[in-house]
Write a protein that holds these residues in place. Structure first.
Motif, mmCIF file in Angstrom:
data_model
loop_
_atom_site.group_PDB
_atom_site.id
_atom_site.type_symbol
_atom_site.label_atom_id
_atom_site.label_comp_id
_atom_site.label_asym_id
_atom_site.label_seq_id
_atom_site.Cartn_x
_atom_site.Cartn_y
_atom_site.Cartn_z
ATOM 1 N N GLY A 1 36.429 -0.349 63.660
ATOM 2 C CA GLY A 1 35.658 0.638 64.426
ATOM 3 C C GLY A 1 35.408 1.855 63.544
ATOM 4 N N SER A 2 34.446 2.686 63.936
ATOM 5 C CA SER A 2 34.151 3.895 63.145
ATOM 6 C C SER A 2 35.339 4.837 63.214
ATOM 7 C CB SER A 2 32.926 4.612 63.711
ATOM 8 O OG SER A 2 31.816 3.788 63.593
ATOM 9 N N ILE A 3 35.708 5.397 62.081
ATOM 10 C CA ILE A 3 36.893 6.263 62.041
ATOM 11 C C ILE A 3 36.662 7.544 62.847
ATOM 12 C CG2 ILE A 3 36.297 7.415 59.859
ATOM 13 C CD1 ILE A 3 39.348 7.109 59.164
ATOM 14 N N VAL A 4 35.381 7.935 62.989
ATOM 15 C CA VAL A 4 35.028 9.118 63.785
ATOM 16 C C VAL A 4 33.588 8.932 64.255
ATOM 17 C CG1 VAL A 4 34.308 10.404 61.703
ATOM 18 C CG2 VAL A 4 35.001 11.663 63.731
ATOM 19 N N HIS A 5 33.233 9.518 65.426
ATOM 20 C CA HIS A 5 31.869 9.348 65.947
ATOM 21 C C HIS A 5 30.937 10.345 65.277
ATOM 22 C CE1 HIS A 5 33.267 6.566 68.901
ATOM 23 N NE2 HIS A 5 34.162 7.418 69.333
ATOM 24 N N ASN A 6 30.748 10.185 63.991
ATOM 25 C CA ASN A 6 29.860 11.071 63.246
ATOM 26 C C ASN A 6 29.281 10.264 62.091
ATOM 27 O OD1 ASN A 6 29.326 12.977 60.886
ATOM 28 N ND2 ASN A 6 29.501 14.392 62.586
ATOM 29 N N GLU A 7 27.954 9.999 62.187
ATOM 30 C CA GLU A 7 27.320 9.077 61.236
ATOM 31 C C GLU A 7 27.456 9.572 59.791
ATOM 32 O OE1 GLU A 7 24.733 10.803 63.381
ATOM 33 O OE2 GLU A 7 25.652 9.762 65.047
ATOM 34 N N GLU A 8 27.304 10.898 59.601
ATOM 35 C CA GLU A 8 27.314 11.425 58.229
ATOM 36 C C GLU A 8 28.694 11.273 57.587
ATOM 37 O OE1 GLU A 8 25.052 14.403 56.913
ATOM 38 O OE2 GLU A 8 23.452 14.103 58.364
ATOM 39 N N GLU A 9 29.742 11.519 58.382
ATOM 40 C CA GLU A 9 31.098 11.394 57.842
ATOM 41 C C GLU A 9 31.422 9.920 57.577
ATOM 42 O OE1 GLU A 9 32.957 13.433 56.569
ATOM 43 O OE2 GLU A 9 35.060 12.906 56.806
ATOM 44 N N VAL A 10 30.973 9.043 58.489
ATOM 45 C CA VAL A 10 31.207 7.605 58.284
ATOM 46 C C VAL A 10 30.499 7.153 57.016
ATOM 47 C CG1 VAL A 10 30.710 5.293 59.216
ATOM 48 C CG2 VAL A 10 31.644 7.059 60.713
ATOM 49 N N SER A 11 29.257 7.635 56.794
ATOM 50 C CA SER A 11 28.559 7.161 55.592
ATOM 51 C C SER A 11 29.131 7.810 54.334
ATOM 52 C CB SER A 11 27.042 7.302 55.729
ATOM 53 O OG SER A 11 26.639 8.576 55.452
ATOM 54 N N ARG A 12 29.656 9.032 54.432
ATOM 55 C CA ARG A 12 30.327 9.643 53.266
ATOM 56 C C ARG A 12 31.528 8.779 52.854
ATOM 57 N NH1 ARG A 12 34.666 12.797 51.830
ATOM 58 N NH2 ARG A 12 35.603 12.744 53.891
ATOM 59 N N LEU A 13 32.319 8.352 53.860
ATOM 60 C CA LEU A 13 33.508 7.550 53.552
ATOM 61 C C LEU A 13 33.126 6.139 53.099
ATOM 62 C CD1 LEU A 13 35.698 8.850 56.481
ATOM 63 C CD2 LEU A 13 36.252 9.090 54.060
ATOM 64 N N LYS A 14 31.987 5.668 53.612
ATOM 65 C CA LYS A 14 31.534 4.319 53.236
ATOM 66 C C LYS A 14 31.225 4.267 51.739
ATOM 67 C CE LYS A 14 28.553 0.839 55.318
ATOM 68 N NZ LYS A 14 27.492 0.614 56.288
ATOM 69 N N THR A 15 30.639 5.337 51.221
ATOM 70 C CA THR A 15 30.322 5.330 49.783
ATOM 71 C C THR A 15 31.609 5.320 48.945
ATOM 72 O OG1 THR A 15 30.151 7.725 49.741
ATOM 73 C CG2 THR A 15 28.089 6.533 49.998
ATOM 74 N N SER A 16 32.731 5.744 49.537
ATOM 75 C CA SER A 16 34.009 5.678 48.795
ATOM 76 C C SER A 16 34.729 4.359 49.044
ATOM 77 C CB SER A 16 34.940 6.813 49.225
ATOM 78 O OG SER A 16 34.298 8.032 49.180
ATOM 79 N N GLY A 17 34.172 3.498 49.925
ATOM 80 C CA GLY A 17 34.774 2.173 50.108
ATOM 81 C C GLY A 17 35.399 1.917 51.469
ATOM 82 N N LEU A 18 35.227 2.823 52.431
ATOM 83 C CA LEU A 18 35.772 2.576 53.777
ATOM 84 C C LEU A 18 34.671 1.919 54.620
ATOM 85 C CD1 LEU A 18 38.327 3.062 55.577
ATOM 86 C CD2 LEU A 18 37.090 5.016 56.519
ATOM 87 N N ILE A 19 34.831 0.626 54.871
ATOM 88 C CA ILE A 19 33.769 -0.153 55.520
ATOM 89 C C ILE A 19 34.119 -0.393 56.990
ATOM 90 C CG2 ILE A 19 32.396 -2.293 55.363
ATOM 91 C CD1 ILE A 19 32.390 -0.640 52.752
ATOM 92 N N PRO A 20 33.284 0.110 57.921
ATOM 93 C CA PRO A 20 33.577 -0.141 59.337
ATOM 94 C C PRO A 20 33.341 -1.613 59.696
ATOM 95 C CG PRO A 20 31.950 1.627 59.082
ATOM 96 C CD PRO A 20 32.093 0.948 57.751
ATOM 97 N N ILE A 21 34.251 -2.181 60.476
ATOM 98 C CA ILE A 21 34.071 -3.557 60.971
ATOM 99 C C ILE A 21 34.314 -3.560 62.481
ATOM 100 C CG2 ILE A 21 34.698 -4.797 58.851
ATOM 101 C CD1 ILE A 21 37.531 -5.155 60.187
ATOM 102 N N LYS A 22 33.916 -4.673 63.119
ATOM 103 C CA LYS A 22 34.147 -4.809 64.559
ATOM 104 C C LYS A 22 35.332 -5.752 64.781
ATOM 105 C CE LYS A 22 29.444 -4.080 66.191
ATOM 106 N NZ LYS A 22 28.616 -3.944 65.002
ATOM 107 N N HIS A 23 35.861 -5.741 66.004
ATOM 108 C CA HIS A 23 36.974 -6.645 66.315
ATOM 109 C C HIS A 23 36.578 -8.105 66.089
ATOM 110 C CE1 HIS A 23 38.614 -3.025 68.080
ATOM 111 N NE2 HIS A 23 39.788 -3.627 68.102
#
Ligand code: SF4
Length: 281
Positions: free
Chosen positions: A39-61
């Protein structure tokens, strides 16, 4: 130049549980090896995409069955025991960033269930935190979002009442009072998180103390919509933006005071970006 007087609300932004979860995520990231966030670590698209570029990939159950021998992060909301079992079964490493407050509530609910108490859980049934809390009861908890949803005839006379951490404190106490008024013996466990329950009053005061309010929040954040409404009620010149580029110079007059605030899912860096843009106008 507009020479605006800009202040960032020191009480806005991430709660400590989310700050901690992001810290855990950042610590666990290493070049070339992704970490999967359930799940997204926080409900904020910009923060999720910032972390995604460092390698934190959101997945679903639904993706969990397919992921083996990887690192999987459990976010601040927590998870039910079945999720841990599934992650372990596939030989994954768990990075458990469940908020310490949520962990304690999970433990209290488990102990109540083990002691044979009937657990009532006030919260949104499909909210991830609620799924994690109810998961401590082997499906025995009764979860409800409104008092009217409870079938009172099916309840035993003695109840233990818990709440999702982000429910309204007033609504929670009203549920307790209505149960008592109908003759139930209620063992109330006040589990509303004080890191968020005081935000409305704080924001109302902050919004009333500035000429103009710039409220920064992701478009998907439900907490953002609710808190922006609080600002707009206290100050008609409140504007909601999802990033600094959306701020319009014609909202301000020279020398005015501008308050910047945000939701519990708004990162500090986004409010700072908004402040920088305003100071350049
Ligand atoms: S329990 Fe409170 S501090 Fe923890 S994640 Fe939820 S809102 Fe944040």
């Amino acid at each position: 130049m507009l020479n605006l007087r800009v202040t960032i609300d020191s009480r806005s932004g991430f709660c400590f549980g989310v700050v901690k979860a992001i810290g855990r995520a950042e610590k666990s990231l290493a070049p070339g090896r992704p970490v999967y966030s359930l799940g997204s670590i926080v409900h904020n698209e910009e923060e999720v995409s910032r972390l995604k570029t460092s390698g934190l990939i959101p997945i679903k159950h639904a993706d969990l069955e397919q992921i083996h021998d990887s690192k999987i992060l459990i976010r601040a909301h927590g998870e039910p025991p079945e999720t841990y079992e599934l992650i372990n079964k596939n030989n994954n490493e768990i990075i458990d960033a469940t908020c310490p407050i949520v962990l304690k509530i999970q433990d209290r609910i488990k102990r109540s269930t083990d002691a044979g108490e009937f657990v009532l859980l006030f919260g949104k049934p499909d909210h991830p935190e609620v799924i994690g809390l109810a998961g401590q009861t082997n499906g025995q908890a009764l979860v409800f979002a409104n008092f009217e949803d409870i079938d009172l005839d099916t309840l035993p006379g003695k109840l233990t009442l818990f709440s999702q951490t982000t429910m309204s404190l007033d609504a929670f106490y009203s549920v307790r009072d209505q149960l008592i008024a109908r003759g139930f013996e209620v063992n109330m466990q006040d589990t509303v998180c004080r890191h968020v329950s005081g935000r409305r009053a704080d924001l109302r005061e902050f919004a009333g103390n500035h000429d103009v309010i710039v409220f920064v929040a992701g478009s998907e954040s439900s907490n953002g919509k609710v808190l922006f409404a609080v600002c707009a009620e206290a100050n008609a010149r409140s504007h909601k933006v999802s990033s600094a580029d959306e701020i319009e110079p014609h909202w301000f007059n020279p020398g005015e005071s501008v308050g910047i605030c945000g939701a519990t899912s708004t990162p500090q860096w986004q409010m700072e970006e908004a402040a920088r843009r305003l100071r350049m106008m």
